[in-house]
Design a protein around this motif. Structure first.
Motif, PDB file in Angstrom:
ATOM      1  N   MET A   1      -6.046 -10.911  -2.066  1.00 19.79           N
ATOM      2  CA  MET A   1      -5.871  -9.628  -1.378  1.00 19.79           C
ATOM      3  C   MET A   1      -7.179  -9.008  -0.626  1.00 19.79           C
ATOM      4  SD  MET A   1      -4.991  -5.729  -3.104  1.00 19.79           S
ATOM      5  CE  MET A   1      -3.596  -6.579  -3.767  1.00 19.79           C
ATOM      6  N   THR A   3      -9.114  -5.871   1.123  1.00 17.91           N
ATOM      7  CA  THR A   3      -8.796  -4.468   1.358  1.00 17.91           C
ATOM      8  C   THR A   3     -10.169  -3.905   2.171  1.00 17.91           C
ATOM      9  OG1 THR A   3      -8.472  -4.479  -0.983  1.00 17.91           O
ATOM     10  CG2 THR A   3      -9.313  -2.517  -0.307  1.00 17.91           C
ATOM     11  N   LYS A   4      -9.666  -2.794   3.002  1.00 20.53           N
ATOM     12  CA  LYS A   4     -10.610  -2.287   3.900  1.00 20.53           C
ATOM     13  C   LYS A   4     -10.331  -0.818   4.284  1.00 20.53           C
ATOM     14  CE  LYS A   4     -12.903  -3.193   8.417  1.00 20.53           C
ATOM     15  NZ  LYS A   4     -13.140  -4.298   9.343  1.00 20.53           N
ATOM     16  N   THR A   5     -11.290  -0.156   4.462  1.00 19.20           N
ATOM     17  CA  THR A   5     -11.001   1.128   4.769  1.00 19.20           C
ATOM     18  C   THR A   5     -11.438   1.457   6.407  1.00 19.20           C
ATOM     19  OG1 THR A   5     -11.638   1.887   2.370  1.00 19.20           O
ATOM     20  CG2 THR A   5     -11.789   3.637   4.043  1.00 19.20           C
ATOM     21  N   ASN A  34       0.038  -2.617   2.036  1.00 16.16           N
ATOM     22  CA  ASN A  34       0.056  -1.126   1.236  1.00 16.16           C
ATOM     23  C   ASN A  34      -0.992  -0.262   2.019  1.00 16.16           C
ATOM     24  OD1 ASN A  34       1.747  -1.345  -0.892  1.00 16.16           O
ATOM     25  ND2 ASN A  34       0.431  -3.030  -1.565  1.00 16.16           N
ATOM     26  N   LYS A  41      -0.060   5.955  -2.756  1.00 12.29           N
ATOM     27  CA  LYS A  41      -0.170   4.401  -2.035  1.00 12.29           C
ATOM     28  C   LYS A  41       1.265   4.139  -1.611  1.00 12.29           C
ATOM     29  CE  LYS A  41      -1.081  -0.244  -3.867  1.00 12.29           C
ATOM     30  NZ  LYS A  41      -1.658  -0.968  -4.932  1.00 12.29           N
ATOM     31  N   THR A  62      -7.164   3.486   3.259  1.00 16.24           N
ATOM     32  CA  THR A  62      -7.261   1.803   2.942  1.00 16.24           C
ATOM     33  C   THR A  62      -6.161   1.050   2.929  1.00 16.24           C
ATOM     34  OG1 THR A  62      -9.047   3.024   1.431  1.00 16.24           O
ATOM     35  CG2 THR A  62      -8.381   0.916   0.929  1.00 16.24           C
ATOM     36  N   GLU A  64      -4.483  -2.332   1.957  1.00 17.32           N
ATOM     37  CA  GLU A  64      -4.433  -3.512   1.066  1.00 17.32           C
ATOM     38  C   GLU A  64      -3.428  -4.410   1.703  1.00 17.32           C
ATOM     39  OE1 GLU A  64      -5.267  -1.689  -3.172  1.00 17.32           O
ATOM     40  OE2 GLU A  64      -3.278  -2.142  -2.793  1.00 17.32           O
ATOM     41  N   SER A  66      -1.747  -8.557   1.385  1.00 11.89           N
ATOM     42  CA  SER A  66      -1.944  -9.909   0.665  1.00 11.89           C
ATOM     43  C   SER A  66      -0.755 -10.609   1.203  1.00 11.89           C
ATOM     44  CB  SER A  66      -1.709  -9.796  -0.885  1.00 11.89           C
ATOM     45  OG  SER A  66      -0.533  -8.897  -1.055  1.00 11.89           O
TER      46      SER A  66
END
Length: 86
Positions: A1, A3-5, A34, A41, A62, A64, A66
């Motif tokens: 997965m 994840t980045k903001t 997401n 979320k 953020t 997410e 995958s």
């Protein structure tokens, strides 16, 4: 997965048009997306979910992601979130 903001740059935040652009881009990838803002979320492929976040200019979002083409999706969706176009 992955994840980045990201920081919302659109002066009007995520309203109907940017939400539509985001969802169209998200659904073009075969991965799960997401979107998280604070404690909320939501499914990034849901326009109604995205609009319920109430994201304004300067807010942190953020992602997410995958599944297949996650890196490509992260890059493309990040560009939508950081776009200054209204």
């Amino acid at each position: 997965m992955l994840t980045k903001t990201f920081t919302i740059q659109n002066p009007s935040g995520i309203h109907a048009r940017p939400a539509r652009l985001f969802v169209e881009k998200a659904t073009s990838f075969p991965c799960d997306v997401n979107v998280i803002k604070g404690t909320k979320k939501i499914n990034g492929k849901s326009i109604m979910g995205l609009m319920t976040l109430g994201a304004a200019k300067g807010d942190q979002i953020t992602l997410e992601i995958s599944g297949g083409q996650a890196a490509e999706a992260m890059e493309a969706l990040g560009k939508v979130l950081e776009s200054v176009h209204d």
